[in-house]
Design a protein around this motif. Structure first.
Motif, PDB file in Angstrom:
ATOM      1  N   THR A 131      -4.337 -20.392  20.255  1.00  0.00           N
ATOM      2  CA  THR A 131      -4.792 -21.609  19.807  1.00  0.00           C
ATOM      3  C   THR A 131      -3.666 -22.076  18.855  1.00  0.00           C
ATOM      4  O   THR A 131      -3.370 -21.534  17.915  1.00  0.00           O
ATOM      5  N   GLY A 132      -3.303 -23.118  19.184  1.00  0.00           N
ATOM      6  CA  GLY A 132      -2.192 -23.959  18.132  1.00  0.00           C
ATOM      7  C   GLY A 132      -2.742 -24.542  16.920  1.00  0.00           C
ATOM      8  O   GLY A 132      -2.229 -25.157  16.071  1.00  0.00           O
ATOM      9  N   GLY A 133      -4.016 -24.153  16.651  1.00  0.00           N
ATOM     10  CA  GLY A 133      -4.776 -24.873  15.656  1.00  0.00           C
ATOM     11  C   GLY A 133      -6.147 -24.469  15.660  1.00  0.00           C
ATOM     12  O   GLY A 133      -6.612 -24.181  16.537  1.00  0.00           O
ATOM     13  N   LEU A 150      -2.060 -22.950  23.733  1.00  0.00           N
ATOM     14  CA  LEU A 150      -2.674 -24.280  23.753  1.00  0.00           C
ATOM     15  C   LEU A 150      -1.908 -24.940  22.451  1.00  0.00           C
ATOM     16  O   LEU A 150      -2.004 -24.415  21.439  1.00  0.00           O
ATOM     17  N   PRO A 151      -1.416 -26.110  22.759  1.00  0.00           N
ATOM     18  CA  PRO A 151      -0.609 -26.936  21.647  1.00  0.00           C
ATOM     19  C   PRO A 151      -1.574 -27.367  20.766  1.00  0.00           C
ATOM     20  O   PRO A 151      -2.660 -27.785  21.095  1.00  0.00           O
ATOM     21  N   GLY A 152      -1.371 -27.361  19.469  1.00  0.00           N
ATOM     22  CA  GLY A 152      -2.336 -27.804  18.313  1.00  0.00           C
ATOM     23  C   GLY A 152      -1.652 -28.379  17.298  1.00  0.00           C
ATOM     24  O   GLY A 152      -0.389 -28.588  17.339  1.00  0.00           O
ATOM     25  N   SER A 153      -2.397 -28.502  16.233  1.00  0.00           N
ATOM     26  CA  SER A 153      -1.788 -29.290  14.763  1.00  0.00           C
ATOM     27  C   SER A 153      -0.729 -28.197  14.200  1.00  0.00           C
ATOM     28  O   SER A 153       0.260 -28.842  13.362  1.00  0.00           O
ATOM     29  N   VAL A 154      -1.149 -26.983  14.232  1.00  0.00           N
ATOM     30  CA  VAL A 154      -0.116 -26.013  13.626  1.00  0.00           C
ATOM     31  C   VAL A 154       1.027 -25.398  14.349  1.00  0.00           C
ATOM     32  O   VAL A 154       2.166 -25.256  13.922  1.00  0.00           O
ATOM     33  N   TYR A 155       0.744 -25.342  15.664  1.00  0.00           N
ATOM     34  CA  TYR A 155       1.846 -24.801  16.596  1.00  0.00           C
ATOM     35  C   TYR A 155       1.577 -25.325  17.882  1.00  0.00           C
ATOM     36  O   TYR A 155       0.555 -25.697  18.425  1.00  0.00           O
ATOM     37  N   LYS A 156       2.930 -25.592  18.261  1.00  0.00           N
ATOM     38  CA  LYS A 156       3.109 -25.971  19.994  1.00  0.00           C
ATOM     39  C   LYS A 156       4.124 -25.054  20.452  1.00  0.00           C
ATOM     40  O   LYS A 156       5.062 -24.800  19.851  1.00  0.00           O
ATOM     41  N   ASN A 195      -7.084 -35.665  14.150  1.00  0.00           N
ATOM     42  CA  ASN A 195      -5.894 -35.079  14.421  1.00  0.00           C
ATOM     43  C   ASN A 195      -4.821 -36.082  15.068  1.00  0.00           C
ATOM     44  O   ASN A 195      -5.423 -36.479  15.911  1.00  0.00           O
ATOM     45  N   LYS A 196      -3.824 -36.562  14.418  1.00  0.00           N
ATOM     46  CA  LYS A 196      -2.814 -37.474  15.066  1.00  0.00           C
ATOM     47  C   LYS A 196      -1.947 -36.999  16.015  1.00  0.00           C
ATOM     48  O   LYS A 196      -1.024 -37.424  16.806  1.00  0.00           O
ATOM     49  N   PHE A 197      -1.915 -35.308  16.107  1.00  0.00           N
ATOM     50  CA  PHE A 197      -0.924 -34.778  17.069  1.00  0.00           C
ATOM     51  C   PHE A 197      -1.097 -35.078  18.391  1.00  0.00           C
ATOM     52  O   PHE A 197      -0.206 -34.814  19.115  1.00  0.00           O
ATOM     53  N   PHE A 198      -2.265 -35.537  18.839  1.00  0.00           N
ATOM     54  CA  PHE A 198      -2.723 -35.871  20.264  1.00  0.00           C
ATOM     55  C   PHE A 198      -1.917 -37.030  20.799  1.00  0.00           C
ATOM     56  O   PHE A 198      -1.946 -37.655  21.938  1.00  0.00           O
ATOM     57  N   GLU A 199      -1.638 -37.909  19.634  1.00  0.00           N
ATOM     58  CA  GLU A 199      -1.077 -39.208  20.292  1.00  0.00           C
ATOM     59  C   GLU A 199       0.083 -39.250  20.800  1.00  0.00           C
ATOM     60  O   GLU A 199       1.030 -38.478  20.356  1.00  0.00           O
ATOM     61  N   ARG A 200       0.452 -40.143  21.743  1.00  0.00           N
ATOM     62  CA  ARG A 200       1.288 -40.048  22.336  1.00  0.00           C
ATOM     63  C   ARG A 200       2.523 -40.841  21.518  1.00  0.00           C
ATOM     64  O   ARG A 200       2.298 -41.799  20.790  1.00  0.00           O
ATOM     65  N   LYS A 201       3.832 -40.192  21.281  1.00  0.00           N
ATOM     66  CA  LYS A 201       4.806 -40.742  20.753  1.00  0.00           C
ATOM     67  C   LYS A 201       5.879 -41.783  21.671  1.00  0.00           C
ATOM     68  O   LYS A 201       6.157 -41.151  22.682  1.00  0.00           O
TER      69      LYS A 201
END
Length: 121
Positions: free
Chosen positions: A8-10, A51-57, A114-120
């Motif tokens: 898990t990435g976070g 799995l991509p997460g807040s710490v690692y993708k 967590n904002k890492f799931f927001e689309r850029k």
């Protein structure tokens, strides 16, 4: 033989239903394989889901071949779970009967914290 892994990435992903399902599959595989599965008597494969997460993708898409051993007759395959698939899984599981309380929904807490799931764009 098969062994299954998950990275898990976070920390926010450690309790989501997808990880629970993968852990059940890991336990099932462990209970049904020979203790000496990597002795070189039979071939084996170890898929590892990342799995991509807040710490690692993962820095790749799809899958890549990891450790390979001719002696042990085994290979590790690392599989990057795409973020859209992870989000779809979270949507489906949070609407499932096992996630009755919306306030405890893993998806809602992930999106809220967590904002890492927001689309850029």
């Amino acid at each position: 033989m098969i062994a299954i892994g998950v990275h898990t990435g976070g920390p926010e992903l450690s309790n989501i239903p997808l990880v629970a399902v993968l852990k059940k599959a890991m336990t099932f595989a462990k209970q049904h394989r020979e203790p000496s599965y990597d002795s070189g008597q039979e071939g084996w494969v170890n898929p590892v889901f990342v799995l991509p997460g807040s710490v690692y993708k993962p820095d790749f898409e799809g899958f890549k071949i990891g450790h390979f051993s001719r002696k042990e007759k085994g290979v590790v395959v690392t599989i990057a779970v795409p973020l859209p698939s992870l989000m779809r899984c979270l949507r489906l599981t949070t609407s499932h009967k096992y996630c009755a309380k919306a306030s405890n929904s893993p998806r809602k807490s992930l999106l809220r914290k967590n904002k890492f799931f927001e689309r850029k764009s």
